[in-house]
Write a protein that holds these residues in place. Structure first.
Motif, PDB file in Angstrom:
ATOM      1  N   GLU A 106     -15.720  18.802  38.946  1.00  0.00           N
ATOM      2  CA  GLU A 106     -16.620  18.681  40.109  1.00  0.00           C
ATOM      3  C   GLU A 106     -16.772  17.206  40.479  1.00  0.00           C
ATOM      4  O   GLU A 106     -16.775  16.343  39.618  1.00  0.00           O
ATOM      5  CB  GLU A 106     -17.980  19.276  39.708  1.00  0.00           C
ATOM      6  CG  GLU A 106     -19.016  19.329  40.802  1.00  0.00           C
ATOM      7  CD  GLU A 106     -20.263  20.116  40.361  1.00  0.00           C
ATOM      8  OE1 GLU A 106     -20.286  20.641  39.220  1.00  0.00           O
ATOM      9  OE2 GLU A 106     -21.220  20.188  41.152  1.00  0.00           O
ATOM     10  N   ASP A 144     -18.533  21.421  45.255  1.00  0.00           N
ATOM     11  CA  ASP A 144     -19.956  21.709  45.446  1.00  0.00           C
ATOM     12  C   ASP A 144     -20.267  21.291  46.876  1.00  0.00           C
ATOM     13  O   ASP A 144     -20.102  20.125  47.245  1.00  0.00           O
ATOM     14  CB  ASP A 144     -20.786  20.910  44.428  1.00  0.00           C
ATOM     15  CG  ASP A 144     -22.278  21.220  44.521  1.00  0.00           C
ATOM     16  OD1 ASP A 144     -22.813  21.255  45.651  1.00  0.00           O
ATOM     17  OD2 ASP A 144     -22.915  21.405  43.465  1.00  0.00           O
ATOM     18  N   HIS A 177     -22.094  18.126  47.740  1.00  0.00           N
ATOM     19  CA  HIS A 177     -21.612  16.846  47.214  1.00  0.00           C
ATOM     20  C   HIS A 177     -20.663  16.122  48.169  1.00  0.00           C
ATOM     21  O   HIS A 177     -19.544  15.764  47.798  1.00  0.00           O
ATOM     22  CB  HIS A 177     -20.916  17.058  45.864  1.00  0.00           C
ATOM     23  CG  HIS A 177     -21.866  17.495  44.782  1.00  0.00           C
ATOM     24  ND1 HIS A 177     -21.518  17.553  43.458  1.00  0.00           N
ATOM     25  CD2 HIS A 177     -23.161  17.880  44.828  1.00  0.00           C
ATOM     26  CE1 HIS A 177     -22.546  17.969  42.742  1.00  0.00           C
ATOM     27  NE2 HIS A 177     -23.554  18.191  43.554  1.00  0.00           N
ATOM     28  N   HIS A 208     -19.380  25.481  44.129  1.00  0.00           N
ATOM     29  CA  HIS A 208     -20.816  25.552  43.905  1.00  0.00           C
ATOM     30  C   HIS A 208     -21.413  25.580  45.303  1.00  0.00           C
ATOM     31  O   HIS A 208     -21.408  24.570  46.001  1.00  0.00           O
ATOM     32  CB  HIS A 208     -21.324  24.313  43.157  1.00  0.00           C
ATOM     33  CG  HIS A 208     -21.233  24.441  41.675  1.00  0.00           C
ATOM     34  ND1 HIS A 208     -21.590  23.426  40.817  1.00  0.00           N
ATOM     35  CD2 HIS A 208     -20.856  25.478  40.888  1.00  0.00           C
ATOM     36  CE1 HIS A 208     -21.419  23.844  39.569  1.00  0.00           C
ATOM     37  NE2 HIS A 208     -20.968  25.070  39.587  1.00  0.00           N
ATOM     38  N   ASP A 220     -24.890  27.054  43.210  1.00  0.00           N
ATOM     39  CA  ASP A 220     -25.580  26.001  42.453  1.00  0.00           C
ATOM     40  C   ASP A 220     -26.780  25.573  43.291  1.00  0.00           C
ATOM     41  O   ASP A 220     -26.672  24.705  44.146  1.00  0.00           O
ATOM     42  CB  ASP A 220     -24.637  24.814  42.201  1.00  0.00           C
ATOM     43  CG  ASP A 220     -25.298  23.736  41.351  1.00  0.00           C
ATOM     44  OD1 ASP A 220     -26.453  23.940  40.923  1.00  0.00           O
ATOM     45  OD2 ASP A 220     -24.660  22.693  41.113  1.00  0.00           O
TER      46      ASP A 220
HETATM   47 MN    MN Z   1     -22.820  21.607  41.317  1.00  0.00          MN
END
Ligand code: MN
Ligand code: RM4
Ligand code: MN
Length: 396
Positions: free
Chosen positions: A184, A219, A222, A246, A292
């Protein structure tokens, strides 16, 4: 709704599964404090119980992501208990998430730490995480690193890159043949000057270098604001390097808000890139769809159900794009036609068909309403309130 449309929606729902995170049921907060919820889960059993509710009502969340340290206080020793909870609550352990950021030793990093003893410790923890995953028949181990620095000149960026390459290769060597490691990336936080794995390109290079069972984890929170995430997804698919997601939404940074609460069209576009790829290639992309999120204000189980329902709706909408027509429109540069194909699919109200699909599976048509009627929340609030309200609300 024409039956062909309903059929496409049904087919998309048949295959769509999404993993929920154990930490999404626990009390969480911001850097400034935690708002405690009486119903929050604080034991691994409570997390399994809550995840079991979400799965029982939606039917599409058969696995729960687990965080080593938060969920395995005794490390590998926790495996039999977790296996027993999985059987009892009807949800299997999903991805295993090592924790290489919380211990004091990781102040200056884990795999990128200049101190070999700390890197050794981090490698040992990774090995334990892989063993836990193997013990629970989990395929994916998801690595997220906080490694980085806060001030210019304080870290040797190239040296740390080399250390990451070494440690990731060593970790990959420990995987069983059917396991995968997902890497990640995140541009900032908690490191504020440089982060060792800051974007998808760095994650891609490191995953390639680690070995064939390493893939990239995207993610959605992110990225820098306005970054084109679906393009990243399309590139990773084309490179056969997209391992999983995520999912969460964001307005400013890594906000971990409910999926689709801010920008549902973006999630739709991500799903579209995946389904378009699969149609063109004539094969399924092997992607772990995971959530997430951490809801510090909303009720946790309700927010999780809301997320799953939203994910199903958006996946079903994306499945309605007419790919034949899209390909033709793209080839002939018929821009308005091509764009409209996406917009029409996005504008379709798939909810009646999704409800029908649920009914056909013996599931409640409205999982959120069913949860509210179930009395589960009232019961756990009573059982857990005293313990939750006595725990610390502040991080200080
Ligand atoms: Mn994450
Ligand atoms: C990070 C990252 C990781 C998650 C932690 C809790 O921002 O998204 O995946 O495990 O938060
Ligand atoms: Mn995050």
């Amino acid at each position: 709704m024409p039956s062909q449309t309903a059929q496409r929606i049904f087919d998309s729902l048949e295959r769509f599964r999404i993993e929920i995170p154990s930490w999404g049921f626990a009390n969480t907060g911001t850097r400034f404090g935690k708002f405690l919820q009486p119903a929050a889960a604080s034991t691994i059993e409570e997390k399994f119980s809550d995840a079991g509710q979400v799965h029982a009502l939606t039917g599409v969340c058969p696995t729960i992501a687990l965080h080593v340290l938060w969920d395995f206080e005794d490390g590998y020793g926790g495996v039999p208990h977790v296996a027993e909870l999985a059987a009892r609550y009807g949800v299997r352990p999903g991805s295993i998430n090592p924790n290489l950021f919380q211990d004091q030793i990781y102040k200056h990093g884990s795999f990128g730490n200049p101190d070999p003893a700390i890197r050794e410790e981090a490698l040992r923890h990774s090995e334990t995480s892989i063993a836990i995953a193997r013990g629970l028949h989990s395929r994916d181990i998801s690595f997220w690193f906080t490694d980085g620095s806060n001030y210019p000149g304080t870290a040797n960026i190239r040296a740390r890159k080399r250390l990451f390459e070494e440690c990731l290769r060593a970790t990959h060597a420990r995987l069983a043949p059917d396991q995968r490691m997902l890497i990640e990336y995140k541009p900032f936080e908690p490191a504020f000057y440089h982060t060792d794995i800051a974007d998808w390109g760095m994650a891609l290079l490191l995953a390639r270098g680690a070995g064939p069972q390493a893939k990239v984890l995207v993610d959605t929170g992110h990225h820098y604001a306005s970054q084109n995430i679906e393009q990243i997804v399309a590139w990773l698919l084309a490179e056969n390097m997209l391992g999983g997601f995520h999912f969460n939404d964001r307005r400013y940074a890594d906000d971990d808000l409910t999926l689709g609460s801010i920008d549902p069209y973006q999630v739709f576009r991500i799903f579209h890139e995946i389904l378009f790829f699969e149609w063109e290639e004539g094969r399924r992309a092997d992607i772990a769809y995971m959530i997430d999120q951490s809801h510090n204000l909303k009720g946790k189980i309700e927010a999780m159900i809301q997320t799953v329902v939203m994910a199903q709706d958006l996946f079903a909408k994306a499945a309605l794009v007419d790919y034949e027509q899209l390909r033709a429109a793209q080839k002939s540069c018929d821009l308005v036609r091509a764009e409209s194909l996406l917009q029409d699919a996005f504008a379709t109200d798939v909810r009646p068909a999704v409800r029908e699909w649920r009914a056909s599976k013996g599931l409640p048509q409205d999982p959120l309403e069913a949860f509210r009627q179930s009395g589960y929340l009232e019961r756990i609030s009573l059982e857990r309130a005293a313990r939750n309200m006595a725990s610390a609300g502040s991080y200080a």
